[in-house]
Design an enzyme around this catalytic site. Structure first.
Site, short mmCIF file in Angstrom:
data_model
loop_
_atom_site.label_atom_id
_atom_site.label_comp_id
_atom_site.label_asym_id
_atom_site.label_seq_id
_atom_site.Cartn_x
_atom_site.Cartn_y
_atom_site.Cartn_z
N ALA A 27 -60.98 15.84 28.67
CA ALA A 27 -62.18 16.23 27.93
C ALA A 27 -62.80 17.44 28.61
O ALA A 27 -62.54 17.72 29.78
CB ALA A 27 -63.17 15.07 27.89
N GLY B 155 -58.93 12.49 28.89
CA GLY B 155 -58.98 12.40 27.44
C GLY B 155 -57.67 12.78 26.78
O GLY B 155 -57.35 12.27 25.70
N GLU C 75 -55.61 9.75 26.85
CA GLU C 75 -56.20 8.79 25.92
C GLU C 75 -55.87 9.14 24.47
O GLU C 75 -55.54 8.26 23.67
CB GLU C 75 -57.71 8.73 26.14
CG GLU C 75 -58.08 8.07 27.46
CD GLU C 75 -59.53 8.25 27.85
OE1 GLU C 75 -60.15 7.26 28.25
OE2 GLU C 75 -60.04 9.39 27.75
N GLU D 105 -60.46 10.44 36.02
CA GLU D 105 -61.92 10.47 35.91
C GLU D 105 -62.61 10.00 37.18
O GLU D 105 -63.70 10.48 37.51
CB GLU D 105 -62.37 9.62 34.71
CG GLU D 105 -62.03 10.19 33.35
CD GLU D 105 -60.66 9.78 32.84
OE1 GLU D 105 -60.38 10.00 31.65
OE2 GLU D 105 -59.85 9.25 33.65
#
Length: 258
Positions: free
Chosen positions: A65, A109, A112, A132
């Site tokens: 992200a 992300g 994911e 993360e």
């Protein structure tokens, strides 16, 4: 439709979406997620498209992200806006199969989003991880949940708690990816697989996808009953009659998606 953060094309009956933020290693910003959702909507609505491939660049499927976009958020801003919810789960609601073709980094992300797809084809250069923890947060787009279901508690816990990346070989061994292909052949192979799926009966493919996904949401007994009912329902389709007739007659079936 023109997109700023992705490129879109159709190859035969396959929709191909390529994440395209090269300077940011395809970091997943809100604008990219919006573009991705619109592209998925368009392919879902296109009767000529039977399957979808999602890919990135040689260097990165998506490196995570967009940190610059999120670093200044307060708790209330994140909570009230339901950050990393709006649009992020669109892949998981696609009725048509979505294949992730992953080369290079699929981190945070990016990992994911790849796991939201129905399965992952990995280039021999692919690297997966949920880093993360190293920047003071935890996965927020399903990483602790989908990764655990894919690879089991021990490996998922290690990856989430340490931020360690795994390569394509370890990812395949752990069950995260379906198989590994040479990086140079990745997209062509993914499109080939998607074209094969697109050549089958559309409603039967959707039923099969729905049944496999139910295995993660039900007990075994409930799942088998659900599967049995969907199996029974296929006998109401023209494509079941055509498929079995073609088998008996030793010819290729001509599915009508009915």
């Amino acid at each position: 439709m023109a997109y700023e953060n992705i490129t879109v094309e159709t190859r035969g009956h396959v929709g191909l979406i390529t994440l395209n933020r090269p300077k940011a290693l395809n970091a997943l910003c809100a604008a990219l997620i919006k573009d991705l959702g619109q592209a998925l909507d368009a392919f879902e609505a296109d009767d000529e498209v039977g399957a979808i491939v999602l890919t990135g660049s040689e260097k990165a499927f998506a490196a995570g992200a967009d940190i610059k976009e999120m670093q200044g958020k307060t708790y209330m801003e994140a909570y009230l806006s339901d950050f990393i919810t709006d649009g992020w789960e669109r892949i998981t609601t696609c009725r048509k199969p979505v294949i992730a073709a992953v080369a290079g980094y699929a981190l945070g992300g990016g990992c994911e989003v790849a796991m939201m797809c129905d399965f992952i084809l990995a280039a021999d250069t692919a690297k997966f991880g949920q880093p993360e923890i190293t920047i003071g947060t935890i996965p927020g787009a399903g990483g602790t949940q989908r990764l655990t279901r894919a690879v089991g508690k021990a490996k998922a816990m290690e990856m989430v708690l340490t931020g360690r990346m795994i390569d394509a070989v370890e990812a395949e061994r752990a069950g995260l990816v379906s198989r590994i292909v040479p990086a140079a052949d990745l997209v062509d192979e993914a499109v080939k697989v998607a074209e094969r799926i697109a050549g089958l009966s559309r409603p039967i493919v959707m039923l099969a996808k729905e049944s496999v996904n139910a295995a993660f949401e039900t007990t075994l007994a409930q799942g088998v009953t659900f599967e049995r009912r969907l199996f029974h329902s296929t006998f109401a389709t023209e494509d079941q009659k055509e498929g079995m007739a073609a088998f008996a007659e030793k010819r290729q079936p001509n599915f009508k998606n009915k």
